[in-house]
Scaffold this active site. Structure first.
Site, PDB file in Angstrom:
ATOM      1  N   ASN A   3       1.041 -29.812  -5.835  1.00 29.96           N
ATOM      2  CA  ASN A   3       0.820 -31.250  -5.670  1.00 29.96           C
ATOM      3  C   ASN A   3      -0.247 -31.767  -6.631  1.00 29.96           C
ATOM      4  OD1 ASN A   3       2.584 -32.112  -3.353  1.00 29.96           O
ATOM      5  ND2 ASN A   3       1.517 -30.392  -2.396  1.00 29.96           N
ATOM      6  N   ASP A   4       0.184 -32.026  -7.850  1.00 35.16           N
ATOM      7  CA  ASP A   4      -0.675 -32.601  -8.885  1.00 35.16           C
ATOM      8  C   ASP A   4      -0.417 -34.111  -8.914  1.00 35.16           C
ATOM      9  OD1 ASP A   4      -1.955 -33.459 -11.181  1.00 35.16           O
ATOM     10  OD2 ASP A   4      -1.016 -31.988 -12.502  1.00 35.16           O
ATOM     11  N   PHE A   5      -1.423 -34.894  -8.541  1.00 33.36           N
ATOM     12  CA  PHE A   5      -1.284 -36.353  -8.521  1.00 33.36           C
ATOM     13  C   PHE A   5      -1.642 -36.989  -9.871  1.00 33.36           C
ATOM     14  CE2 PHE A   5      -1.312 -35.371  -4.094  1.00 33.36           C
ATOM     15  CZ  PHE A   5      -0.625 -36.394  -3.458  1.00 33.36           C
ATOM     16  N   GLY A   6      -1.941 -36.159 -10.846  1.00 38.18           N
ATOM     17  CA  GLY A   6      -2.272 -36.675 -12.173  1.00 38.18           C
ATOM     18  C   GLY A   6      -3.607 -36.192 -12.685  1.00 38.18           C
TER      19      GLY A   6
END
Length: 469
Positions: free
Chosen positions: A410-413
């Site tokens: 879960n990389d949100f940026g």
């Protein structure tokens, strides 16, 4: 659509110290900066904003329990609150149930003086809760380094103490972004009558993708609930004000201490090999071996009488067990409860790892398509809502979640999370939560037990040989 309904205010959430000295040093205050309602853009909200989803037994059984609370810890300050709010709004366009509300309708039968209820989700885009907060004296290391999960972690989650049936008036999804000294924690609270663990992480994975710039999620959720052809909806079930009041009166104000144990891929392979060798089989899975090892260690540390019965309960996913299988991205609950009971002496003796891991394996194997459908139809005939105290406490352990869920992707940026933690919902002594570890193939297990048992586990040579610090 982002509707700010609170200005900046202060809340003094302070947590009572537990008996462990290490546990007591994390008294802390949380400052709530703002609260907002996040809605899906009206033009993208699936066309019919009043879509109705009738709840089947798999969803209804959770109404008296608390929500799902899981959260991600990031070692970064490179985040933007407004970007998260807008990307959440975009994501809700693909997950209309999470922006809706529950509806519970009472039915009074004057002939036999009984009261039943029916329930459904109305996808009315009432919105999700988004809280922006700060823990100004807490660092990432304060969360990662202690043996025990600091009590402040529970304050990183919104809607603490909420029961699923309260989704008639409360959001079905709530998010809290808490700024730390050198990072952030994103706590997610999802109504458990709307989604199970697999659905929960499907939503988080999708939000992370859209936050990184995807126009739509890579996986499309399936909202149509599975129902046998011979079952009429809406399904009626007993649900009275007395039940609600009783469950509220049983609420435990002081959550039990929590300790996280890390199993490396290498140690998991060793435990699996040992369990299969002792059972003279190759059927025992890695997770079954690890959980049985933990079970044995807890009962050994408790010094339970060898003739006393002890139990282990698991949540068993139904999606792949159906014929044909349910869609992988079925969005709702699709899980059953199963358990194994043995005498404590059978568990802790030499060879107990293989024998009892095989008992877990046999129990899980019973849940064929036929068994799943049989239990489903039995629930419709005699509906029963779960109470957490029915599977935890005493010498029972109960495991939720799965190491198969995509937590660290879960990389949100701004990069991947450094840890996952759960909130205080449904916490009782004997509750076990399983997560994938940060390293591929590893497993983290969060254990809620009395402090003296957790201390004994941490000092037990047979157990500590299999975990890493």
């Amino acid at each position: 659509m982002i509707n700010i309904f609170h200005s900046i205010h202060i809340t003094s959430l302070k947590y009572s110290a537990q008996s462990s000295p290490e546990y007591s040093q994390y008294d802390e205050y949380i400052r709530v900066i703002s609260s907002s309602t996040i809605q899906a853009p009206p033009s993208q909200n699936g066309g019919d904003s009043a879509q109705r989803i009738d709840l089947p037994p798999w969803d209804l059984q959770f109404l008296l329990l608390e929500t799902i609370q899981k959260g991600l810890l990031f070692h970064t300050k490179n985040h933007q609150i407004h970007h998260l709010q807008h990307s959440l709004s975009s994501t809700l366009a693909f997950f209309p149930p999470l922006a809706g509300r529950l509806v519970i309708t009472r039915h009074h039968d004057n002939n036999n003086h009984t009261t039943t209820a029916t329930s459904h989700i109305t996808c009315n885009n009432a919105g999700a809760l988004f809280v922006h907060a700060a823990a100004e004296n807490t660092s990432v290391a304060d969360i990662l380094q202690p043996n025990y999960v600091p009590p402040i972690v529970h304050s990183f989650f919104p809607l603490n103490g909420a029961k699923n049936h309260e989704g008639t008036s409360q959001p079905l999804l709530a998010v809290q972004v808490t700024e730390l000294l050198d990072g952030i924690f994103i706590g997610f609270t999802v109504n458990h009558s709307v989604a199970d663990g697999k659905s929960f992480w499907l939503f988080i994975n999708s939000w992370a993708e859209i936050s990184r710039g995807f126009l739509k999620p890579s996986k499309s959720p399936v909202f149509q609930r599975w129902l046998p052809h011979n079952i009429e909806v809406p399904i009626r079930f007993p649900f009275t004000e007395k039940q609600e009041a009783q469950q509220c009166s049983e609420k435990i104000l002081n959550a039990p201490p929590e300790r996280i144990f890390h199993f490396t891929k290498e140690k998991i392979v060793e435990l699996k090999a040992k369990a299969n060798m002792e059972a003279n089989t190759n059927r025992v899975s890695s997770l079954q071996a690890v959980l049985t090892h933990l079970w044995r260690s807890v009962i050994r540390c408790k010094q339970v009488d060898p003739e006393e019965e002890v139990s282990y309960f698991l949540i068993i996913g139904a999606r792949p067990r159906m014929v044909p299988p349910l869609p992988e991205d079925y969005f709702g609950n699709a899980a059953l409860f199963g358990g194994v009971t043995v005498k404590a002496g059978e568990l802790v003796v030499e060879g107990g790892l293989g024998k009892c891991a095989m008992e877990l394996n046999k129990m899980v194997s019973l849940y064929s398509d036929e068994m799943v459908k049989k239990e489903y139809e039995c629930w419709v005939r005699t509906p029963k809502l779960h109470l957490l105290d029915g599977v935890t406490g005493g010498h029972s352990l109960a495991t939720s979640s799965s190491p198969r869920f995509d937590v660290y992707g879960n990389d949100f940026g701004w990069g991947k999370p450094v840890a996952v933690r759960s909130g205080g919902a449904n916490k009782r002594h004997g509750k076990i939560t399983v997560f994938a570890g940060a390293e591929e193939g590893s497993i983290d297990i969060e254990v809620c037990l009395p402090i003296e048992i957790l201390e004994a586990l941490g000092n037990d040579p047979e157990f500590t040989h299999t975990i890493s610090s």
